[in-house]
Design an enzyme around this catalytic site. Structure first.
Site, PDB file in Angstrom:
ATOM      1  N   THR A 147       0.745  -1.073  -0.089  1.00  0.00           N
ATOM      2  CA  THR A 147       0.221  -0.049  -0.030  1.00  0.00           C
ATOM      3  C   THR A 147       0.871   1.201  -0.075  1.00  0.00           C
ATOM      4  OG1 THR A 147      -1.730   1.479   1.308  1.00  0.00           O
ATOM      5  CG2 THR A 147       0.061  -0.072   2.435  1.00  0.00           C
ATOM      6  N   ASP A 148       0.140   2.538  -0.574  1.00  0.00           N
ATOM      7  CA  ASP A 148       0.827   3.528  -0.443  1.00  0.00           C
ATOM      8  C   ASP A 148       1.122   4.188   1.094  1.00  0.00           C
ATOM      9  OD1 ASP A 148      -1.833   4.262  -0.015  1.00  0.00           O
ATOM     10  OD2 ASP A 148      -1.789   6.056  -1.610  1.00  0.00           O
ATOM     11  N   GLU A 149       0.312   3.733   1.962  1.00  0.00           N
ATOM     12  CA  GLU A 149       0.305   4.138   3.443  1.00  0.00           C
ATOM     13  C   GLU A 149       1.688   4.063   3.950  1.00  0.00           C
ATOM     14  OE1 GLU A 149      -3.037   3.565   5.746  1.00  0.00           O
ATOM     15  OE2 GLU A 149      -4.491   3.725   4.224  1.00  0.00           O
ATOM     16  N   TYR A 173      -1.993  -0.379  10.948  1.00  0.00           N
ATOM     17  CA  TYR A 173      -2.074  -1.184   9.616  1.00  0.00           C
ATOM     18  C   TYR A 173      -0.942  -0.996   8.753  1.00  0.00           C
ATOM     19  CZ  TYR A 173      -3.367  -1.563   4.855  1.00  0.00           C
ATOM     20  OH  TYR A 173      -3.239  -1.796   3.431  1.00  0.00           O
ATOM     21  N   LYS A 177       2.191  -3.104   7.194  1.00  0.00           N
ATOM     22  CA  LYS A 177       2.469  -3.434   5.815  1.00  0.00           C
ATOM     23  C   LYS A 177       3.957  -2.923   5.654  1.00  0.00           C
ATOM     24  CE  LYS A 177       0.018  -4.492   2.928  1.00  0.00           C
ATOM     25  NZ  LYS A 177      -0.404  -5.686   2.321  1.00  0.00           N
ATOM     26  N   ARG A 237      -7.413  11.760  -0.621  1.00  0.00           N
ATOM     27  CA  ARG A 237      -7.025  10.295  -1.242  1.00  0.00           C
ATOM     28  C   ARG A 237      -6.931  10.084  -2.662  1.00  0.00           C
ATOM     29  NH1 ARG A 237      -5.612  10.301   3.421  1.00  0.00           N
ATOM     30  NH2 ARG A 237      -6.195   8.753   5.181  1.00  0.00           N
TER      31      ARG A 237
HETATM   32  P1  NAD Z   1      -9.830  -7.080   2.188  1.00  0.00           P
HETATM   33  O1  NAD Z   1      -9.634  -6.840   3.659  1.00  0.00           O
HETATM   34  O2  NAD Z   1     -10.910  -6.911   1.450  1.00  0.00           O
HETATM   35  O3  NAD Z   1      -9.405  -8.577   1.935  1.00  0.00           O
HETATM   36  C1  NAD Z   1      -8.199  -9.576   2.703  1.00  0.00           C
HETATM   37  C2  NAD Z   1      -8.420 -10.859   2.339  1.00  0.00           C
HETATM   38  O4  NAD Z   1      -7.552 -11.559   3.165  1.00  0.00           O
HETATM   39  C3  NAD Z   1      -9.928 -11.350   2.770  1.00  0.00           C
HETATM   40  O5  NAD Z   1     -10.453 -12.385   1.923  1.00  0.00           O
HETATM   41  C4  NAD Z   1      -9.423 -12.316   4.235  1.00  0.00           C
HETATM   42  O6  NAD Z   1     -10.378 -13.317   4.570  1.00  0.00           O
HETATM   43  C5  NAD Z   1      -8.044 -12.412   3.635  1.00  0.00           C
HETATM   44  N1  NAD Z   1      -7.343 -12.973   4.861  1.00  0.00           N
HETATM   45  C6  NAD Z   1      -7.085 -12.070   6.224  1.00  0.00           C
HETATM   46  N2  NAD Z   1      -6.384 -12.775   7.025  1.00  0.00           N
HETATM   47  C7  NAD Z   1      -5.967 -13.943   6.466  1.00  0.00           C
HETATM   48  C8  NAD Z   1      -5.040 -14.884   6.764  1.00  0.00           C
HETATM   49  N3  NAD Z   1      -4.379 -15.044   8.177  1.00  0.00           N
HETATM   50  N4  NAD Z   1      -4.925 -15.973   5.984  1.00  0.00           N
HETATM   51  C9  NAD Z   1      -5.559 -16.249   4.852  1.00  0.00           C
HETATM   52  N5  NAD Z   1      -6.168 -15.165   4.409  1.00  0.00           N
HETATM   53  C10 NAD Z   1      -6.343 -14.134   5.297  1.00  0.00           C
HETATM   54  O7  NAD Z   1      -8.353  -6.406   1.650  1.00  0.00           O
HETATM   55  P2  NAD Z   1      -8.179  -5.562   0.230  1.00  0.00           P
HETATM   56  O8  NAD Z   1      -8.970  -4.246   0.346  1.00  0.00           O
HETATM   57  O9  NAD Z   1      -8.661  -6.256  -1.006  1.00  0.00           O
HETATM   58  O10 NAD Z   1      -6.704  -5.601   0.083  1.00  0.00           O
HETATM   59  C11 NAD Z   1      -6.141  -6.584  -0.442  1.00  0.00           C
HETATM   60  C12 NAD Z   1      -4.229  -6.235  -0.220  1.00  0.00           C
HETATM   61  O11 NAD Z   1      -3.946  -5.217  -0.974  1.00  0.00           O
HETATM   62  C13 NAD Z   1      -3.786  -6.091   1.166  1.00  0.00           C
HETATM   63  O12 NAD Z   1      -2.694  -6.631   1.543  1.00  0.00           O
HETATM   64  C14 NAD Z   1      -4.113  -4.654   1.211  1.00  0.00           C
HETATM   65  O13 NAD Z   1      -3.013  -4.133   2.243  1.00  0.00           O
HETATM   66  C15 NAD Z   1      -3.554  -4.267  -0.024  1.00  0.00           C
HETATM   67  N6  NAD Z   1      -4.111  -2.928  -0.622  1.00  0.00           N
HETATM   68  C16 NAD Z   1      -5.386  -2.361  -0.356  1.00  0.00           C
HETATM   69  C17 NAD Z   1      -5.841  -1.242  -0.837  1.00  0.00           C
HETATM   70  C18 NAD Z   1      -7.237  -0.886  -0.846  1.00  0.00           C
HETATM   71  O14 NAD Z   1      -7.714   0.274  -1.059  1.00  0.00           O
HETATM   72  N7  NAD Z   1      -8.078  -1.647  -0.549  1.00  0.00           N
HETATM   73  C19 NAD Z   1      -4.934  -0.377  -1.607  1.00  0.00           C
HETATM   74  C20 NAD Z   1      -3.705  -0.818  -1.675  1.00  0.00           C
HETATM   75  C21 NAD Z   1      -3.150  -1.778  -1.094  1.00  0.00           C
HETATM   76  O1  DAU Z   2      -4.223   3.891   0.480  1.00  0.00           O
HETATM   77  C1  DAU Z   2      -4.578   2.524   0.291  1.00  0.00           C
HETATM   78  C2  DAU Z   2      -5.131   2.186   1.684  1.00  0.00           C
HETATM   79  O2  DAU Z   2      -6.464   2.732   1.320  1.00  0.00           O
HETATM   80  C3  DAU Z   2      -5.150   0.847   1.788  1.00  0.00           C
HETATM   81  O3  DAU Z   2      -3.774   0.358   1.970  1.00  0.00           O
HETATM   82  C4  DAU Z   2      -6.190   0.383   2.482  1.00  0.00           C
HETATM   83  O4  DAU Z   2      -6.282  -0.987   2.899  1.00  0.00           O
HETATM   84  C5  DAU Z   2      -7.539   0.938   2.691  1.00  0.00           C
HETATM   85  O5  DAU Z   2      -8.410   0.432   3.589  1.00  0.00           O
HETATM   86  C6  DAU Z   2      -7.494   2.328   2.109  1.00  0.00           C
HETATM   87  O6  DAU Z   2      -7.293   3.012   3.561  1.00  0.00           O
HETATM   88  P1  DAU Z   2      -7.999   4.445   3.745  1.00  0.00           P
HETATM   89  O7  DAU Z   2      -7.902   4.704   5.557  1.00  0.00           O
HETATM   90  O8  DAU Z   2      -7.660   5.467   3.072  1.00  0.00           O
HETATM   91  O9  DAU Z   2      -9.722   4.054   3.566  1.00  0.00           O
HETATM   92  P2  DAU Z   2     -11.052   4.211   4.335  1.00  0.00           P
HETATM   93  O10 DAU Z   2     -12.043   3.932   3.228  1.00  0.00           O
HETATM   94  O11 DAU Z   2     -11.021   3.633   5.549  1.00  0.00           O
HETATM   95  O12 DAU Z   2     -10.997   5.760   4.460  1.00  0.00           O
HETATM   96  C7  DAU Z   2     -10.826   6.622   3.233  1.00  0.00           C
HETATM   97  C8  DAU Z   2     -10.780   8.218   3.973  1.00  0.00           C
HETATM   98  O13 DAU Z   2     -12.053   8.507   4.359  1.00  0.00           O
HETATM   99  C9  DAU Z   2      -9.981   8.516   5.072  1.00  0.00           C
HETATM  100  O14 DAU Z   2      -9.501   9.604   4.801  1.00  0.00           O
HETATM  101  C10 DAU Z   2     -10.860   8.388   6.240  1.00  0.00           C
HETATM  102  C11 DAU Z   2     -12.278   8.683   5.898  1.00  0.00           C
HETATM  103  N1  DAU Z   2     -13.316   8.069   6.311  1.00  0.00           N
HETATM  104  C12 DAU Z   2     -13.433   6.794   6.443  1.00  0.00           C
HETATM  105  C13 DAU Z   2     -14.593   6.091   6.921  1.00  0.00           C
HETATM  106  C14 DAU Z   2     -14.576   4.601   6.858  1.00  0.00           C
HETATM  107  C15 DAU Z   2     -14.459   8.974   6.690  1.00  0.00           C
HETATM  108  O15 DAU Z   2     -14.409  10.227   6.908  1.00  0.00           O
HETATM  109  N2  DAU Z   2     -15.644   8.421   7.301  1.00  0.00           N
HETATM  110  C16 DAU Z   2     -15.690   6.790   7.512  1.00  0.00           C
HETATM  111  O16 DAU Z   2     -16.508   6.259   8.140  1.00  0.00           O
END
Ligand code: NAD
Ligand code: DAU
Length: 367
Positions: A147-149, A173, A177, A237
Protein backbone atom coordinates in the site's frame (compact mmCIF):
# COMPACT_ATOMS: atom_id res chain seq x y z
CA UNK A 1 -5.34 -29.14 4.23
CA UNK A 2 -8.72 -30.96 4.26
CA UNK A 3 -8.68 -34.10 2.11
CA UNK A 4 -11.41 -32.84 -0.23
CA UNK A 5 -9.43 -29.70 -1.10
CA UNK A 6 -6.35 -31.79 -1.70
CA UNK A 7 -8.21 -34.21 -3.94
CA UNK A 8 -9.76 -31.40 -5.91
CA UNK A 9 -6.38 -29.85 -6.61
CA UNK A 10 -4.79 -33.22 -7.46
CA UNK A 11 -7.63 -34.03 -9.83
CA UNK A 12 -6.72 -31.01 -11.91
CA UNK A 13 -4.48 -32.07 -14.77
CA UNK A 14 -0.80 -31.64 -14.23
CA UNK A 15 -0.38 -30.04 -17.64
CA UNK A 16 -0.70 -26.45 -16.47
CA UNK A 17 2.06 -24.10 -17.54
CA UNK A 18 2.28 -22.47 -14.11
CA UNK A 19 0.77 -22.88 -10.67
CA UNK A 20 0.04 -19.58 -8.99
CA UNK A 21 -0.93 -19.24 -5.37
CA UNK A 22 -3.03 -16.12 -4.78
CA UNK A 23 -3.56 -15.33 -1.10
CA UNK A 24 -6.56 -13.29 0.08
CA UNK A 25 -8.38 -14.04 -3.17
CA UNK A 26 -11.81 -13.96 -1.53
CA UNK A 27 -11.37 -10.33 -0.44
CA UNK A 28 -12.04 -7.15 -2.37
CA UNK A 29 -8.95 -6.71 -4.56
CA UNK A 30 -7.98 -10.39 -4.43
CA UNK A 31 -11.28 -11.48 -5.98
CA UNK A 32 -10.71 -9.17 -8.95
CA UNK A 33 -7.16 -10.50 -9.36
CA UNK A 34 -8.33 -14.14 -9.16
CA UNK A 35 -11.11 -13.49 -11.70
CA UNK A 36 -8.69 -11.80 -14.11
CA UNK A 37 -6.07 -14.56 -13.88
CA UNK A 38 -8.54 -17.48 -14.07
CA UNK A 39 -10.26 -16.04 -17.16
CA UNK A 40 -7.22 -14.63 -18.94
CA UNK A 41 -4.83 -17.54 -18.32
CA UNK A 42 -6.61 -20.89 -18.70
CA UNK A 43 -3.11 -22.38 -19.01
CA UNK A 44 -2.36 -21.46 -15.36
CA UNK A 45 -3.61 -23.32 -12.32
CA UNK A 46 -4.84 -20.70 -9.84
CA UNK A 47 -5.04 -21.64 -6.17
CA UNK A 48 -6.84 -19.15 -3.96
CA UNK A 49 -5.79 -19.46 -0.31
CA UNK A 50 -8.01 -17.48 2.02
CA UNK A 51 -8.93 -17.74 5.70
CA UNK A 52 -12.38 -16.24 5.04
CA UNK A 53 -12.25 -13.64 7.78
CA UNK A 54 -15.14 -11.15 7.95
CA UNK A 55 -13.63 -9.56 4.79
CA UNK A 56 -13.41 -12.74 2.74
CA UNK A 57 -16.47 -13.82 0.85
CA UNK A 58 -16.76 -16.64 -1.68
CA UNK A 59 -19.82 -14.94 -3.16
CA UNK A 60 -17.30 -12.52 -4.72
CA UNK A 61 -16.16 -15.36 -7.00
CA UNK A 62 -19.43 -17.09 -7.90
CA UNK A 63 -18.91 -16.53 -11.62
CA UNK A 64 -15.59 -18.41 -11.78
CA UNK A 65 -15.87 -20.97 -8.96
CA UNK A 66 -16.41 -23.90 -11.34
CA UNK A 67 -13.67 -23.09 -13.83
CA UNK A 68 -11.32 -26.06 -14.25
CA UNK A 69 -8.16 -24.04 -13.60
CA UNK A 70 -9.43 -22.62 -10.27
CA UNK A 71 -9.27 -24.08 -6.77
CA UNK A 72 -10.14 -22.58 -3.41
CA UNK A 73 -8.33 -23.60 -0.23
CA UNK A 74 -9.62 -22.32 3.10
CA UNK A 75 -6.62 -21.65 5.30
CA UNK A 76 -4.50 -19.23 7.27
CA UNK A 77 -1.20 -17.82 5.96
CA UNK A 78 0.05 -18.17 9.55
CA UNK A 79 -0.43 -21.95 9.40
CA UNK A 80 3.09 -23.26 8.72
CA UNK A 81 2.21 -26.88 8.08
CA UNK A 82 -0.61 -26.02 5.68
CA UNK A 83 1.72 -23.83 3.62
CA UNK A 84 4.45 -26.45 3.61
CA UNK A 85 1.99 -29.03 2.37
CA UNK A 86 0.53 -26.73 -0.27
CA UNK A 87 3.89 -25.74 -1.72
CA UNK A 88 5.21 -29.31 -1.69
CA UNK A 89 2.19 -30.97 -3.27
CA UNK A 90 1.14 -28.30 -5.73
CA UNK A 91 4.51 -27.23 -7.13
CA UNK A 92 3.64 -23.57 -6.70
CA UNK A 93 5.96 -21.44 -8.84
CA UNK A 94 4.33 -18.04 -8.42
CA UNK A 95 2.83 -16.27 -5.41
CA UNK A 96 0.66 -13.17 -5.51
CA UNK A 97 0.22 -12.21 -1.88
CA UNK A 98 -2.79 -10.08 -0.99
CA UNK A 99 -4.05 -11.69 2.23
CA UNK A 100 -4.02 -9.11 5.00
CA UNK A 101 -5.98 -7.27 7.60
CA UNK A 102 -6.68 -4.12 5.61
CA UNK A 103 -8.79 -1.63 7.58
CA UNK A 104 -7.01 1.22 9.41
CA UNK A 105 -9.75 1.72 12.03
CA UNK A 106 -9.61 -1.97 13.00
CA UNK A 107 -5.81 -1.74 13.32
CA UNK A 108 -6.22 1.05 15.87
CA UNK A 109 -8.46 -1.26 17.95
CA UNK A 110 -6.41 -4.45 17.55
CA UNK A 111 -2.81 -3.84 16.43
CA UNK A 112 -1.65 -7.36 17.40
CA UNK A 113 -3.98 -8.97 14.89
CA UNK A 114 -2.38 -6.81 12.19
CA UNK A 115 1.14 -7.78 13.28
CA UNK A 116 0.17 -11.45 13.27
CA UNK A 117 -1.49 -11.58 9.87
CA UNK A 118 0.40 -8.93 7.94
CA UNK A 119 3.90 -9.40 9.36
CA UNK A 120 4.11 -12.99 10.62
CA UNK A 121 1.78 -14.28 7.90
CA UNK A 122 3.95 -12.72 5.17
CA UNK A 123 7.12 -14.05 6.79
CA UNK A 124 5.60 -17.50 6.97
CA UNK A 125 4.69 -17.39 3.30
CA UNK A 126 8.19 -16.23 2.32
CA UNK A 127 9.74 -19.05 4.34
CA UNK A 128 7.40 -21.67 2.84
CA UNK A 129 8.33 -20.48 -0.66
CA UNK A 130 12.04 -20.46 0.20
CA UNK A 131 11.96 -24.00 1.63
CA UNK A 132 9.95 -25.32 -1.28
CA UNK A 133 12.00 -23.60 -3.98
CA UNK A 134 15.31 -24.71 -2.35
CA UNK A 135 17.39 -21.98 -3.95
CA UNK A 136 16.28 -23.02 -7.43
CA UNK A 137 14.58 -19.80 -8.34
CA UNK A 138 14.30 -20.16 -12.09
CA UNK A 139 10.73 -19.48 -13.22
CA UNK A 140 9.69 -18.49 -9.68
CA UNK A 141 8.28 -15.21 -8.39
CA UNK A 142 7.01 -13.90 -5.06
CA UNK A 143 4.80 -10.84 -5.67
CA UNK A 144 3.83 -8.84 -2.59
CA UNK A 145 0.86 -6.47 -2.87
CA UNK A 146 1.34 -3.47 -0.62
CA UNK A 147 0.00 0.00 0.00
CA UNK A 148 0.97 3.65 -0.42
CA UNK A 149 0.29 4.12 3.31
CA UNK A 150 3.81 2.87 4.10
CA UNK A 151 5.12 6.24 2.88
CA UNK A 152 3.22 8.17 5.56
CA UNK A 153 1.39 11.39 4.75
CA UNK A 154 1.89 14.29 2.35
CA UNK A 155 1.11 17.96 2.92
CA UNK A 156 -1.45 19.89 0.87
CA UNK A 157 1.01 20.60 -1.94
CA UNK A 158 1.96 19.03 -5.26
CA UNK A 159 4.39 16.40 -3.92
CA UNK A 160 3.74 12.75 -4.74
CA UNK A 161 4.94 9.42 -3.30
CA UNK A 162 7.62 7.92 -5.55
CA UNK A 163 9.35 4.56 -5.18
CA UNK A 164 12.22 6.45 -3.46
CA UNK A 165 10.04 8.10 -0.80
CA UNK A 166 11.24 7.20 2.71
CA UNK A 167 9.01 4.82 4.67
CA UNK A 168 7.14 6.66 7.44
CA UNK A 169 4.06 4.66 8.46
CA UNK A 170 1.73 6.08 11.11
CA UNK A 171 -1.06 3.59 11.79
CA UNK A 172 -0.65 0.04 13.10
CA UNK A 173 -1.99 -1.08 9.69
CA UNK A 174 0.60 0.84 7.68
CA UNK A 175 3.37 -0.12 10.14
CA UNK A 176 2.49 -3.78 9.65
CA UNK A 177 2.47 -3.42 5.86
CA UNK A 178 5.82 -1.56 5.99
CA UNK A 179 7.30 -4.38 8.08
CA UNK A 180 6.03 -6.97 5.61
CA UNK A 181 7.58 -5.02 2.70
CA UNK A 182 10.91 -5.02 4.56
CA UNK A 183 10.75 -8.79 5.05
CA UNK A 184 10.08 -9.31 1.35
CA UNK A 185 13.11 -7.16 0.45
CA UNK A 186 15.20 -9.02 3.05
CA UNK A 187 14.35 -12.38 1.42
CA UNK A 188 15.35 -10.94 -1.94
CA UNK A 189 18.61 -9.42 -0.71
CA UNK A 190 19.63 -12.21 1.68
CA UNK A 191 18.45 -15.39 -0.01
CA UNK A 192 18.21 -14.22 -3.61
CA UNK A 193 14.50 -14.94 -3.77
CA UNK A 194 12.90 -13.31 -6.86
CA UNK A 195 10.51 -10.79 -5.37
CA UNK A 196 8.58 -7.79 -6.58
CA UNK A 197 6.47 -5.31 -4.59
CA UNK A 198 3.78 -2.86 -5.63
CA UNK A 199 2.40 -0.05 -3.49
CA UNK A 200 -1.04 1.11 -4.53
CA UNK A 201 -3.35 3.97 -3.62
CA UNK A 202 -7.01 3.69 -2.49
CA UNK A 203 -9.09 1.26 -4.54
CA UNK A 204 -12.83 1.45 -5.19
CA UNK A 205 -15.30 -0.74 -7.07
CA UNK A 206 -17.55 -3.78 -6.60
CA UNK A 207 -17.12 -6.28 -3.72
CA UNK A 208 -15.44 -3.89 -1.26
CA UNK A 209 -16.45 -4.54 2.33
CA UNK A 210 -18.79 -1.73 3.48
CA UNK A 211 -16.58 -0.52 6.32
CA UNK A 212 -14.47 1.42 3.80
CA UNK A 213 -15.55 4.95 2.85
CA UNK A 214 -17.15 4.44 -0.57
CA UNK A 215 -19.27 1.29 -0.06
CA UNK A 216 -20.20 2.36 3.49
CA UNK A 217 -21.51 5.71 2.30
CA UNK A 218 -23.43 4.21 -0.64
CA UNK A 219 -25.04 1.73 1.77
CA UNK A 220 -25.90 4.51 4.23
CA UNK A 221 -27.30 6.84 1.55
CA UNK A 222 -29.57 4.07 0.37
CA UNK A 223 -30.71 3.34 3.93
CA UNK A 224 -30.96 7.03 4.93
CA UNK A 225 -28.36 6.55 7.68
CA UNK A 226 -25.80 9.10 8.90
CA UNK A 227 -22.65 9.58 6.80
CA UNK A 228 -19.85 9.78 9.41
CA UNK A 229 -17.21 12.18 8.05
CA UNK A 230 -13.98 12.03 10.08
CA UNK A 231 -12.68 15.42 11.22
CA UNK A 232 -13.41 18.14 8.67
CA UNK A 233 -13.45 15.83 5.66
CA UNK A 234 -10.40 17.60 4.27
CA UNK A 235 -8.11 14.55 4.00
CA UNK A 236 -7.07 13.66 0.47
CA UNK A 237 -6.94 10.20 -1.13
CA UNK A 238 -5.93 9.11 -4.65
CA UNK A 239 -8.63 6.75 -5.98
CA UNK A 240 -8.12 3.93 -8.48
CA UNK A 241 -10.77 1.61 -9.94
CA UNK A 242 -10.08 -1.90 -8.63
CA UNK A 243 -9.98 -3.58 -12.06
CA UNK A 244 -7.23 -1.16 -13.07
CA UNK A 245 -5.26 -2.30 -10.01
CA UNK A 246 -5.79 -5.95 -11.01
CA UNK A 247 -4.49 -5.15 -14.53
CA UNK A 248 -1.43 -3.44 -13.04
CA UNK A 249 -0.75 -6.55 -10.93
CA UNK A 250 -1.01 -8.70 -14.06
CA UNK A 251 1.48 -6.49 -15.92
CA UNK A 252 3.93 -6.36 -13.01
CA UNK A 253 3.68 -10.12 -12.37
CA UNK A 254 4.55 -10.88 -15.99
CA UNK A 255 6.87 -8.03 -16.97
CA UNK A 256 8.10 -6.35 -13.78
CA UNK A 257 11.81 -6.43 -13.02
CA UNK A 258 12.74 -8.73 -10.13
CA UNK A 259 13.79 -6.87 -6.98
CA UNK A 260 11.91 -3.72 -8.02
CA UNK A 261 9.09 -1.76 -6.46
CA UNK A 262 6.30 -0.22 -8.55
CA UNK A 263 3.90 2.45 -7.35
CA UNK A 264 0.33 2.16 -8.67
CA UNK A 265 -2.12 5.06 -8.53
CA UNK A 266 -4.96 6.81 -10.25
CA UNK A 267 -3.57 10.36 -10.60
CA UNK A 268 -6.99 11.11 -9.14
CA UNK A 269 -6.96 13.08 -5.87
CA UNK A 270 -10.10 14.01 -3.97
CA UNK A 271 -10.74 15.52 -0.56
CA UNK A 272 -13.12 13.22 1.29
CA UNK A 273 -15.85 15.85 1.47
CA UNK A 274 -15.75 16.58 -2.27
CA UNK A 275 -15.84 12.87 -3.03
CA UNK A 276 -18.81 12.43 -0.68
CA UNK A 277 -20.68 15.26 -2.45
CA UNK A 278 -20.14 13.52 -5.80
CA UNK A 279 -21.39 10.23 -4.34
CA UNK A 280 -24.48 11.93 -2.93
CA UNK A 281 -25.24 13.56 -6.28
CA UNK A 282 -24.89 10.35 -8.29
CA UNK A 283 -26.65 8.11 -5.75
CA UNK A 284 -29.59 10.50 -5.23
CA UNK A 285 -30.09 10.64 -8.99
CA UNK A 286 -30.01 6.85 -9.31
CA UNK A 287 -32.40 6.45 -6.37
CA UNK A 288 -34.82 9.00 -7.83
CA UNK A 289 -34.35 11.41 -4.88
CA UNK A 290 -34.53 15.18 -5.47
CA UNK A 291 -30.97 16.55 -5.96
CA UNK A 292 -29.08 17.03 -2.68
CA UNK A 293 -31.56 15.03 -0.53
CA UNK A 294 -28.82 13.02 1.18
CA UNK A 295 -26.63 16.03 2.00
CA UNK A 296 -28.48 16.26 5.32
CA UNK A 297 -27.07 12.82 6.26
CA UNK A 298 -23.52 14.23 6.46
CA UNK A 299 -22.41 14.05 10.09
CA UNK A 300 -18.99 15.27 11.20
CA UNK A 301 -17.56 12.88 13.80
CA UNK A 302 -14.37 12.65 15.89
CA UNK A 303 -11.36 12.28 13.64
CA UNK A 304 -9.51 8.98 13.18
CA UNK A 305 -6.46 8.87 15.49
CA UNK A 306 -3.27 9.59 13.53
CA UNK A 307 -5.33 10.32 10.42
CA UNK A 308 -2.96 10.76 7.45
CA UNK A 309 -3.65 14.06 5.71
CA UNK A 310 -2.92 13.26 2.09
CA UNK A 311 -1.86 10.31 -0.08
CA UNK A 312 -0.96 10.73 -3.76
CA UNK A 313 0.99 8.37 -5.97
CA UNK A 314 3.44 9.05 -8.77
CA UNK A 315 2.93 6.03 -11.05
CA UNK A 316 5.30 7.29 -13.77
CA UNK A 317 7.75 4.38 -13.38
CA UNK A 318 5.02 1.84 -14.07
CA UNK A 319 3.83 3.79 -17.10
CA UNK A 320 7.33 4.34 -18.55
CA UNK A 321 8.69 0.84 -17.89
CA UNK A 322 5.66 -1.39 -18.35
CA UNK A 323 3.17 0.80 -20.21
CA UNK A 324 0.41 0.60 -17.58
CA UNK A 325 -1.94 3.49 -16.88
CA UNK A 326 -5.47 3.69 -15.46
CA UNK A 327 -8.10 2.94 -18.11
CA UNK A 328 -11.15 4.39 -16.43
CA UNK A 329 -12.06 8.03 -15.80
CA UNK A 330 -13.21 8.59 -12.22
CA UNK A 331 -16.66 9.90 -13.26
CA UNK A 332 -17.33 6.63 -15.10
CA UNK A 333 -15.81 4.48 -12.33
CA UNK A 334 -17.84 6.02 -9.51
CA UNK A 335 -21.11 5.70 -11.50
CA UNK A 336 -20.36 2.05 -12.25
CA UNK A 337 -19.54 1.45 -8.59
CA UNK A 338 -22.62 3.15 -7.14
CA UNK A 339 -24.87 1.40 -9.60
CA UNK A 340 -23.26 -1.98 -8.73
CA UNK A 341 -23.93 -1.54 -4.98
CA UNK A 342 -27.50 -0.33 -5.59
CA UNK A 343 -28.13 -3.34 -7.86
CA UNK A 344 -26.52 -5.82 -5.46
CA UNK A 345 -28.41 -5.10 -2.28
CA UNK A 346 -28.42 -8.83 -1.43
CA UNK A 347 -24.62 -8.90 -1.36
CA UNK A 348 -24.58 -5.84 0.91
CA UNK A 349 -27.31 -7.17 3.21
CA UNK A 350 -25.49 -10.45 3.49
CA UNK A 351 -22.16 -8.95 4.54
CA UNK A 352 -23.65 -6.32 6.83
CA UNK A 353 -25.78 -8.65 8.90
CA UNK A 354 -24.86 -10.31 12.21
CA UNK A 355 -21.35 -9.74 13.56
CA UNK A 356 -20.60 -6.74 11.37
CA UNK A 357 -23.68 -4.92 12.59
CA UNK A 358 -22.40 -5.27 16.18
CA UNK A 359 -18.93 -4.04 15.16
CA UNK A 360 -20.38 -1.02 13.36
CA UNK A 361 -22.54 -0.01 16.31
CA UNK A 362 -19.60 -0.33 18.75
CA UNK A 363 -17.32 1.56 16.38
CA UNK A 364 -19.55 4.62 16.36
CA UNK A 365 -20.76 4.36 19.96
CA UNK A 366 -17.71 6.26 21.23
CA UNK A 367 -17.57 8.90 18.47
P1 NAD B 1 -9.74 -7.18 2.15
O1 NAD B 1 -9.74 -6.89 3.61
O2 NAD B 1 -10.96 -6.89 1.35
O3 NAD B 1 -9.38 -8.72 1.90
C1 NAD B 1 -8.38 -9.39 2.62
C2 NAD B 1 -8.53 -10.87 2.36
O4 NAD B 1 -7.49 -11.57 3.08
C3 NAD B 1 -9.87 -11.45 2.86
O5 NAD B 1 -10.42 -12.31 1.90
C4 NAD B 1 -9.48 -12.22 4.12
O6 NAD B 1 -10.33 -13.33 4.38
C5 NAD B 1 -8.07 -12.66 3.78
N1 NAD B 1 -7.26 -12.93 4.97
C6 NAD B 1 -7.12 -12.15 6.08
N2 NAD B 1 -6.32 -12.74 6.98
C7 NAD B 1 -5.91 -13.91 6.42
C8 NAD B 1 -5.06 -14.96 6.86
N3 NAD B 1 -4.46 -14.94 8.04
N4 NAD B 1 -4.85 -16.01 6.03
C9 NAD B 1 -5.45 -16.07 4.80
N5 NAD B 1 -6.30 -15.12 4.36
C10 NAD B 1 -6.52 -14.04 5.15
O7 NAD B 1 -8.47 -6.41 1.58
P2 NAD B 1 -8.27 -5.65 0.20
O8 NAD B 1 -8.76 -4.26 0.33
O9 NAD B 1 -8.74 -6.50 -0.90
O10 NAD B 1 -6.67 -5.59 0.16
C11 NAD B 1 -5.91 -6.66 -0.36
C12 NAD B 1 -4.44 -6.33 -0.24
O11 NAD B 1 -4.16 -5.12 -0.96
C13 NAD B 1 -3.98 -6.07 1.18
O12 NAD B 1 -2.69 -6.63 1.33
C14 NAD B 1 -3.94 -4.56 1.30
O13 NAD B 1 -2.97 -4.16 2.23
C15 NAD B 1 -3.56 -4.17 -0.11
N6 NAD B 1 -4.03 -2.85 -0.57
C16 NAD B 1 -5.34 -2.49 -0.44
C17 NAD B 1 -5.78 -1.26 -0.95
C18 NAD B 1 -7.23 -0.81 -0.86
O14 NAD B 1 -7.54 0.32 -1.20
N7 NAD B 1 -8.15 -1.66 -0.42
C19 NAD B 1 -4.86 -0.40 -1.56
C20 NAD B 1 -3.53 -0.80 -1.66
C21 NAD B 1 -3.13 -2.04 -1.17
O1 DAU C 1 -4.19 4.05 0.46
C1 DAU C 1 -4.42 2.69 0.38
C2 DAU C 1 -5.25 2.23 1.55
O2 DAU C 1 -6.56 2.71 1.34
C3 DAU C 1 -5.26 0.71 1.74
O3 DAU C 1 -3.95 0.25 2.01
C4 DAU C 1 -6.21 0.32 2.87
O4 DAU C 1 -6.28 -1.10 2.96
C5 DAU C 1 -7.58 0.88 2.56
O5 DAU C 1 -8.45 0.59 3.64
C6 DAU C 1 -7.52 2.38 2.32
O6 DAU C 1 -7.22 3.07 3.55
P1 DAU C 1 -7.99 4.43 3.99
O7 DAU C 1 -7.88 4.55 5.45
O8 DAU C 1 -7.55 5.57 3.16
O9 DAU C 1 -9.49 4.03 3.51
P2 DAU C 1 -10.92 4.25 4.19
O10 DAU C 1 -11.94 3.86 3.18
O11 DAU C 1 -11.01 3.64 5.54
O12 DAU C 1 -10.97 5.83 4.38
C7 DAU C 1 -10.84 6.72 3.29
C8 DAU C 1 -10.88 8.14 3.86
O13 DAU C 1 -12.20 8.41 4.34
C9 DAU C 1 -9.96 8.35 5.02
O14 DAU C 1 -9.42 9.67 4.97
C10 DAU C 1 -10.86 8.21 6.25
C11 DAU C 1 -12.19 8.73 5.75
N1 DAU C 1 -13.39 8.08 6.34
C12 DAU C 1 -13.48 6.73 6.33
C13 DAU C 1 -14.58 6.09 6.84
C14 DAU C 1 -14.66 4.59 6.85
C15 DAU C 1 -14.43 8.87 6.84
O15 DAU C 1 -14.36 10.13 6.84
N2 DAU C 1 -15.52 8.23 7.37
C16 DAU C 1 -15.64 6.87 7.40
O16 DAU C 1 -16.66 6.35 7.91
Amino acid sequence: MPETDEKKIRMATESYKRTILITGGAGFIGSHVVRLFVNKYPEYKIINLDKLTYAGNLANLKDIENKPNYTFVKGDICDESLLKDLFAKQKVDGVIHLAAESHVDRSIKDPFLFARTNVLGTLNLLQAAKESWKNDYSGKLFYHVSTDEVYGALEFDDTLFTEETRYDPHSPYSASKAASDHFVRAYHDTYGMPCVISNCSNNYGPYQFPEKLIPLFIHNIRNKKALPVYGKGENVRDWLYVEDHACAIDVIFHKGRVGETYNIGGFNEWTNIDLIKVMIKVADKMLGNPEGTSTELITYVTDRAGHDLRYAIDATKLKKELGWEPSLQFEEGIEKTISWYLDNQDWLDNVTSGEYQKYYEEMYADR
